[in-house]
Write an enzyme that holds these catalytic residues in place. Structure first.
Site, PDB file in Angstrom:
ATOM      1  N   ASN A 212      21.086  79.483  66.430  1.00  0.00           N
ATOM      2  CA  ASN A 212      19.656  80.142  66.891  1.00  0.00           C
ATOM      3  C   ASN A 212      18.888  79.410  67.907  1.00  0.00           C
ATOM      4  OD1 ASN A 212      19.189  82.528  65.430  1.00  0.00           O
ATOM      5  ND2 ASN A 212      18.985  81.359  63.345  1.00  0.00           N
TER       6      ASN A 212
ATOM      7  N   HIS B 180      16.784  88.870  67.198  1.00  0.00           N
ATOM      8  CA  HIS B 180      17.212  88.462  65.916  1.00  0.00           C
ATOM      9  C   HIS B 180      15.723  87.516  65.817  1.00  0.00           C
ATOM     10  CE1 HIS B 180      19.018  87.090  62.301  1.00  0.00           C
ATOM     11  NE2 HIS B 180      19.307  85.747  62.653  1.00  0.00           N
TER      12      HIS B 180
HETATM   13  C1  LMR Z   1      19.313  83.899  59.399  1.00  0.00           C
HETATM   14  O1  LMR Z   1      18.712  85.033  59.569  1.00  0.00           O
HETATM   15  O2  LMR Z   1      19.630  83.852  57.969  1.00  0.00           O
HETATM   16  C2  LMR Z   1      19.626  82.702  60.283  1.00  0.00           C
HETATM   17  O3  LMR Z   1      18.967  83.466  61.531  1.00  0.00           O
HETATM   18  C3  LMR Z   1      18.845  81.731  60.052  1.00  0.00           C
HETATM   19  C4  LMR Z   1      17.184  81.796  59.966  1.00  0.00           C
HETATM   20  O4  LMR Z   1      16.581  80.868  60.486  1.00  0.00           O
HETATM   21  O5  LMR Z   1      16.646  82.844  59.650  1.00  0.00           O
END
Ligand code: LMR
Length: 319
Positions: free
Chosen positions: A117, A172
């Site tokens: 990330n 995301h």
């Molecule tokens: C998730 O969505 O599980 C991963 O991207 C970890 C996070 O930091 O949320």
């Protein structure tokens, strides 16, 4: 054979899922030699009980990835409670860049899958740094968001999760775009079955779901590691699955020079095709916002004195 770089909780559990779902042999690579060897040993000791014959090797030697059809980059810092994924950008972009150099050296034919990330930015960094064609570099993010979206829809309707089909696109991250118009239960639009308020609640839960888990237990594990196995399976077996992955856009959806989640066909060559959907005015607006947030971060990254030479001068783009 595939390689996973990073033997923390997510990397190791992904390796284990890939083995127990009988997707592939795995080379697990980490700079911490003892830990990575220990992880591999632990997995092999579980093998007789669940009867998988796949092999796993734990090593700190990057040359062991040679011949990998897929290389998954998981290494890097994870966010802590109260952080956004963007808080990891400086530390993780350096890590990803250095790993990509090893990938180019030892597995130049691989499909490169990014999990670190903030995944859209790290996918962009990996794409630029590798010089690979864009179909070979993609990121895991929106599939995970989609699983969470499906899960919350099923709970709200009290129906089997199996019957929910849905898509999330965009970053995301907080600006992700759950596509309500494309969410169905066995083909029935959820809009016909749920009130507006219920849908708003589901969308909001989907957006915060990663942070909600991290607030409670410090990290997410089960959901991302199953999704990683599903993506690897789609590529290795050439299954042509339709899913949202972070991919480099060249005009699709009206955007260029950005890696962001959009629906694709994922198969033997990685991103076989980008699917351009007709979006509602509201979804278009949300996607535009997502794009501008990611672009803003990419610009900051490119201008960041800590991140030298972005992309590196010796990077050659593949034709
Ligand atoms: C998730 O969505 O599980 C991963 O991207 C970890 C996070 O930091 O949320």
């Amino acid at each position: 054979m595939i390689s996973i770089i990073g033997a923390g909780k997510v990397g190791s559990a992904s390796a284990f899922n890939i083995l127990r779902f009988r997707v592939s042999d795995v080379v697990l690579i980490d700079i911490n030699k003892d830990v990575v060897k220990g992880e591999a040993l632990d997995m092999m000791q579980a093998a007789p009980a669940i009867e998988f014959d796949g092999k796993v090797k734990g090593t700190n030697d990057f040359s062991e990835m040679e011949g990998s059809e897929v290389v998954v980059i998981v290494a890097g810092a994870g966010r802590k409670p109260g952080m956004t994924r963007f808080d990891l950008i400086n530390a993780n972009s350096k890590i990803v860049k250095s790993i990509v150099k090893e990938v180019v050296r030892y597995a130049p034919e691989c499909k490169l899958m990014v999990v670190t990330n903030p995944v859209d930015i790290m996918t962009y960094v990996a794409y630029k740094e590798s010089g690979f064609k864009r179909n070979r570099v993609f990121g895991m993010g929106n599939i995970l968001d989609t699983m969470r979206f499906r899960s919350y829809i099923a709970t709200e309707l009290n129906v089997s999760r199996e019957d929910i089909r849905a898509l999330v696109i965009g970053e995301h991250g907080d600006s992700m775009v759950p596509l309500v118009d494309y969410a169905t239960v066995s083909g029935i639009p959820i809009k016909d079955l749920l009130e507006k308020k219920q849908i708003e609640k589901i969308v909001s839960l989907t957006r915060t779901s990663g942070a909600d888990v991290i607030r409670l237990k410090g990290a997410t594990t089960y959901a991302p590691t199953v999704v990683i196995a599903i993506m690897v399976d789609a590529v290795l077996r050439g299954r042509n699955r339709v899913m949202s992955v972070s991919t480099f856009l060249q005009g699709e959806y009206g955007f260029s020079d950005i890696s962001i989640g959009v629906p694709v066909i994922l198969g033997k060559n990685g991103v076989e095709r980008i699917l351009e959907l007709k979006l509602s005015p509201e979804a278009k607006k949300q996607l535009k916002k997502s794009v501008s947030i990611i672009k803003d971060m990419i610009n900051k990254l490119e201008n960041n004195p800590l991140i030298e030479e972005f992309p590196s001068k010796d990077c050659m783009r593949e034709e």
